[in-house]
Scaffold this motif. Structure first.
Motif, PDB file in Angstrom:
ATOM      1  N   PHE A 199     106.734 -27.191 -30.831  1.00 50.98           N
ATOM      2  CA  PHE A 199     107.234 -26.615 -29.588  1.00 50.98           C
ATOM      3  C   PHE A 199     107.638 -25.170 -29.840  1.00 50.98           C
ATOM      4  O   PHE A 199     108.081 -24.827 -30.932  1.00 50.98           O
ATOM      5  CB  PHE A 199     108.441 -27.418 -29.069  1.00 50.98           C
ATOM      6  CG  PHE A 199     108.087 -28.829 -28.719  1.00 50.98           C
ATOM      7  CD1 PHE A 199     107.520 -29.130 -27.502  1.00 50.98           C
ATOM      8  CD2 PHE A 199     108.305 -29.854 -29.622  1.00 50.98           C
ATOM      9  CE1 PHE A 199     107.173 -30.423 -27.183  1.00 50.98           C
ATOM     10  CE2 PHE A 199     107.964 -31.156 -29.319  1.00 50.98           C
ATOM     11  CZ  PHE A 199     107.388 -31.441 -28.092  1.00 50.98           C
ATOM     12  N   LYS A 200     107.506 -24.318 -28.815  1.00 51.53           N
ATOM     13  CA  LYS A 200     107.803 -22.897 -28.967  1.00 51.53           C
ATOM     14  C   LYS A 200     109.290 -22.618 -29.116  1.00 51.53           C
ATOM     15  O   LYS A 200     109.672 -21.650 -29.752  1.00 51.53           O
ATOM     16  CB  LYS A 200     107.270 -22.108 -27.775  1.00 51.53           C
ATOM     17  CG  LYS A 200     105.790 -21.923 -27.813  1.00 51.53           C
ATOM     18  CD  LYS A 200     105.364 -20.965 -26.727  1.00 51.53           C
ATOM     19  CE  LYS A 200     103.896 -20.648 -26.883  1.00 51.53           C
ATOM     20  NZ  LYS A 200     103.493 -19.574 -26.002  1.00 51.53           N
ATOM     21  N   THR A 201     110.127 -23.442 -28.493  1.00 46.78           N
ATOM     22  CA  THR A 201     111.570 -23.221 -28.569  1.00 46.78           C
ATOM     23  C   THR A 201     112.274 -24.539 -28.862  1.00 46.78           C
ATOM     24  O   THR A 201     111.730 -25.621 -28.611  1.00 46.78           O
ATOM     25  CB  THR A 201     112.131 -22.657 -27.240  1.00 46.78           C
ATOM     26  OG1 THR A 201     111.945 -23.632 -26.216  1.00 46.78           O
ATOM     27  CG2 THR A 201     111.447 -21.354 -26.860  1.00 46.78           C
ATOM     28  N   ARG A 202     113.490 -24.437 -29.371  1.00 42.98           N
ATOM     29  CA  ARG A 202     114.292 -25.634 -29.595  1.00 42.98           C
ATOM     30  C   ARG A 202     114.614 -26.298 -28.268  1.00 42.98           C
ATOM     31  O   ARG A 202     114.725 -27.517 -28.192  1.00 42.98           O
ATOM     32  CB  ARG A 202     115.585 -25.277 -30.321  1.00 42.98           C
ATOM     33  CG  ARG A 202     115.419 -25.162 -31.806  1.00 42.98           C
ATOM     34  CD  ARG A 202     116.736 -24.936 -32.498  1.00 42.98           C
ATOM     35  NE  ARG A 202     117.683 -26.003 -32.206  1.00 42.98           N
ATOM     36  CZ  ARG A 202     118.978 -25.925 -32.440  1.00 42.98           C
ATOM     37  NH1 ARG A 202     119.487 -24.823 -32.943  1.00 42.98           N
ATOM     38  NH2 ARG A 202     119.765 -26.933 -32.167  1.00 42.98           N
ATOM     39  N   SER A 203     114.780 -25.502 -27.227  1.00 42.27           N
ATOM     40  CA  SER A 203     115.078 -26.044 -25.915  1.00 42.27           C
ATOM     41  C   SER A 203     113.943 -26.940 -25.426  1.00 42.27           C
ATOM     42  O   SER A 203     114.185 -28.020 -24.872  1.00 42.27           O
ATOM     43  CB  SER A 203     115.316 -24.906 -24.926  1.00 42.27           C
ATOM     44  OG  SER A 203     115.532 -25.410 -23.644  1.00 42.27           O
ATOM     45  N   LEU A 204     112.702 -26.523 -25.619  1.00 42.18           N
ATOM     46  CA  LEU A 204     111.554 -27.356 -25.222  1.00 42.18           C
ATOM     47  C   LEU A 204     111.490 -28.630 -26.061  1.00 42.18           C
ATOM     48  O   LEU A 204     111.152 -29.704 -25.552  1.00 42.18           O
ATOM     49  CB  LEU A 204     110.256 -26.574 -25.350  1.00 42.18           C
ATOM     50  CG  LEU A 204     110.054 -25.447 -24.344  1.00 42.18           C
ATOM     51  CD1 LEU A 204     108.784 -24.663 -24.671  1.00 42.18           C
ATOM     52  CD2 LEU A 204     109.984 -25.996 -22.942  1.00 42.18           C
ATOM     53  N   ALA A 205     111.811 -28.521 -27.344  1.00 40.96           N
ATOM     54  CA  ALA A 205     111.836 -29.701 -28.210  1.00 40.96           C
ATOM     55  C   ALA A 205     112.908 -30.679 -27.731  1.00 40.96           C
ATOM     56  O   ALA A 205     112.677 -31.890 -27.668  1.00 40.96           O
ATOM     57  CB  ALA A 205     112.099 -29.289 -29.656  1.00 40.96           C
ATOM     58  N   LYS A 206     114.059 -30.160 -27.379  1.00 38.69           N
ATOM     59  CA  LYS A 206     115.157 -30.991 -26.879  1.00 38.69           C
ATOM     60  C   LYS A 206     114.762 -31.685 -25.580  1.00 38.69           C
ATOM     61  O   LYS A 206     115.031 -32.876 -25.386  1.00 38.69           O
ATOM     62  CB  LYS A 206     116.407 -30.147 -26.670  1.00 38.69           C
ATOM     63  CG  LYS A 206     117.613 -30.923 -26.196  1.00 38.69           C
ATOM     64  CD  LYS A 206     118.776 -29.987 -25.931  1.00 38.69           C
ATOM     65  CE  LYS A 206     120.003 -30.691 -25.439  1.00 38.69           C
ATOM     66  NZ  LYS A 206     119.830 -31.559 -24.304  1.00 38.69           N
ATOM     67  N   GLN A 207     114.100 -30.960 -24.680  1.00 42.12           N
ATOM     68  CA  GLN A 207     113.661 -31.551 -23.414  1.00 42.12           C
ATOM     69  C   GLN A 207     112.660 -32.679 -23.654  1.00 42.12           C
ATOM     70  O   GLN A 207     112.690 -33.708 -22.976  1.00 42.12           O
ATOM     71  CB  GLN A 207     113.048 -30.493 -22.519  1.00 42.12           C
ATOM     72  CG  GLN A 207     114.049 -29.529 -21.934  1.00 42.12           C
ATOM     73  CD  GLN A 207     113.375 -28.406 -21.166  1.00 42.12           C
ATOM     74  OE1 GLN A 207     112.164 -28.399 -20.984  1.00 42.12           O
ATOM     75  NE2 GLN A 207     114.170 -27.441 -20.718  1.00 42.12           N
ATOM     76  N   ALA A 208     111.748 -32.484 -24.623  1.00 45.16           N
ATOM     77  CA  ALA A 208     110.763 -33.516 -24.937  1.00 45.16           C
ATOM     78  C   ALA A 208     111.448 -34.759 -25.501  1.00 45.16           C
ATOM     79  O   ALA A 208     111.091 -35.893 -25.157  1.00 45.16           O
ATOM     80  CB  ALA A 208     109.735 -32.984 -25.927  1.00 45.16           C
ATOM     81  N   ILE A 209     112.457 -34.554 -26.339  1.00 41.79           N
ATOM     82  CA  ILE A 209     113.187 -35.683 -26.912  1.00 41.79           C
ATOM     83  C   ILE A 209     113.955 -36.411 -25.819  1.00 41.79           C
ATOM     84  O   ILE A 209     113.905 -37.645 -25.727  1.00 41.79           O
ATOM     85  CB  ILE A 209     114.134 -35.202 -28.033  1.00 41.79           C
ATOM     86  CG1 ILE A 209     113.316 -34.660 -29.203  1.00 41.79           C
ATOM     87  CG2 ILE A 209     115.044 -36.329 -28.494  1.00 41.79           C
ATOM     88  CD1 ILE A 209     114.125 -33.911 -30.228  1.00 41.79           C
ATOM     89  N   ASP A 210     114.659 -35.657 -24.985  1.00 42.52           N
ATOM     90  CA  ASP A 210     115.419 -36.269 -23.889  1.00 42.52           C
ATOM     91  C   ASP A 210     114.506 -36.990 -22.900  1.00 42.52           C
ATOM     92  O   ASP A 210     114.905 -37.974 -22.282  1.00 42.52           O
ATOM     93  CB  ASP A 210     116.246 -35.210 -23.149  1.00 42.52           C
ATOM     94  CG  ASP A 210     117.417 -34.706 -23.978  1.00 42.52           C
ATOM     95  OD1 ASP A 210     117.844 -35.413 -24.907  1.00 42.52           O
ATOM     96  OD2 ASP A 210     117.903 -33.585 -23.691  1.00 42.52           O
ATOM     97  N   GLY A 211     113.285 -36.505 -22.749  1.00 41.91           N
ATOM     98  CA  GLY A 211     112.329 -37.126 -21.837  1.00 41.91           C
ATOM     99  C   GLY A 211     111.629 -38.333 -22.420  1.00 41.91           C
ATOM    100  O   GLY A 211     110.795 -38.957 -21.764  1.00 41.91           O
ATOM    101  N   GLY A 212     111.917 -38.679 -23.676  1.00 38.05           N
ATOM    102  CA  GLY A 212     111.312 -39.850 -24.298  1.00 38.05           C
ATOM    103  C   GLY A 212     109.922 -39.616 -24.861  1.00 38.05           C
ATOM    104  O   GLY A 212     109.183 -40.567 -25.110  1.00 38.05           O
ATOM    105  N   HIS A 213     109.554 -38.357 -25.088  1.00 36.64           N
ATOM    106  CA  HIS A 213     108.216 -38.050 -25.603  1.00 36.64           C
ATOM    107  C   HIS A 213     108.163 -38.026 -27.127  1.00 36.64           C
ATOM    108  O   HIS A 213     107.081 -37.841 -27.698  1.00 36.64           O
ATOM    109  CB  HIS A 213     107.737 -36.708 -25.053  1.00 36.64           C
ATOM    110  CG  HIS A 213     107.654 -36.681 -23.560  1.00 36.64           C
ATOM    111  ND1 HIS A 213     106.673 -37.340 -22.859  1.00 36.64           N
ATOM    112  CD2 HIS A 213     108.449 -36.110 -22.627  1.00 36.64           C
ATOM    113  CE1 HIS A 213     106.853 -37.156 -21.565  1.00 36.64           C
ATOM    114  NE2 HIS A 213     107.943 -36.410 -21.396  1.00 36.64           N
ATOM    115  N   ILE A 214     109.300 -38.191 -27.784  1.00 40.80           N
ATOM    116  CA  ILE A 214     109.370 -38.188 -29.234  1.00 40.80           C
ATOM    117  C   ILE A 214     110.038 -39.477 -29.683  1.00 40.80           C
ATOM    118  O   ILE A 214     111.079 -39.865 -29.143  1.00 40.80           O
ATOM    119  CB  ILE A 214     110.217 -36.997 -29.761  1.00 40.80           C
ATOM    120  CG1 ILE A 214     109.767 -35.677 -29.152  1.00 40.80           C
ATOM    121  CG2 ILE A 214     110.205 -36.963 -31.278  1.00 40.80           C
ATOM    122  CD1 ILE A 214     108.408 -35.217 -29.550  1.00 40.80           C
TER     123      ILE A 214
END
Length: 133
Positions: free
Chosen positions: A25-40
């Protein structure tokens, strides 16, 4: 040129930081959103952004239509060049084969499709058809 941090100096790293450092992911914020969204998922279980990641953990990553299964080979809290980031993980063979098959299918489906928007010549032809009626 930065090198990945060895597992001896850093025993654990946050999942969101590692995904950013490994350039998923380009930013930590995008990584966090993916984790919170259940994609990881880590070791076939859901996780939170602050979950600690260790060498040997298995991650399932979903980005759009792309699905990847990777094993953590090294930990890093710093984002470096792509060549260094690729040494942090190893994608499983089944994941690689599935992604290649999906990419080939997408290419074949898209190859026969007309362009999304008519070009200049097609627009002129459409105008002529409309005015002739």
């Amino acid at each position: 040129m930065s090198k990945p941090v060895s597992s001896e100096s850093v025993a654990t790293t946050r999942v969101d930081v590692w995904l950013w450092a490994a350039r998923f992911f380009k930013t930590r914020s995008l990584a966090k959103q993916a984790i919170d969204g259940g994609h990881i998922s880590v070791n076939d279980a859901g996780c939170k952004p602050a979950r600690t990641l260790r060498v040997g953990d298995h991650l399932k990553i979903s980005r759009g239509e792309e699905r990847m299964e990777v094993e953590v080979l090294a930990l890093s809290e710093r984002r470096g060049p792509a060549s260094v980031a690729q040494t942090l993980y190893d994608e499983t063979e089944s994941s690689r084969a599935t992604r290649e098959a999906a990419r080939e299918l997408h290419r074949l489906i898209g190859a026969g499709a007309p362009p999304k928007r008519p070009d200049k010549q097609a627009r002129r032809d459409l105008r002529r058809l409309k005015h002739d009626q």
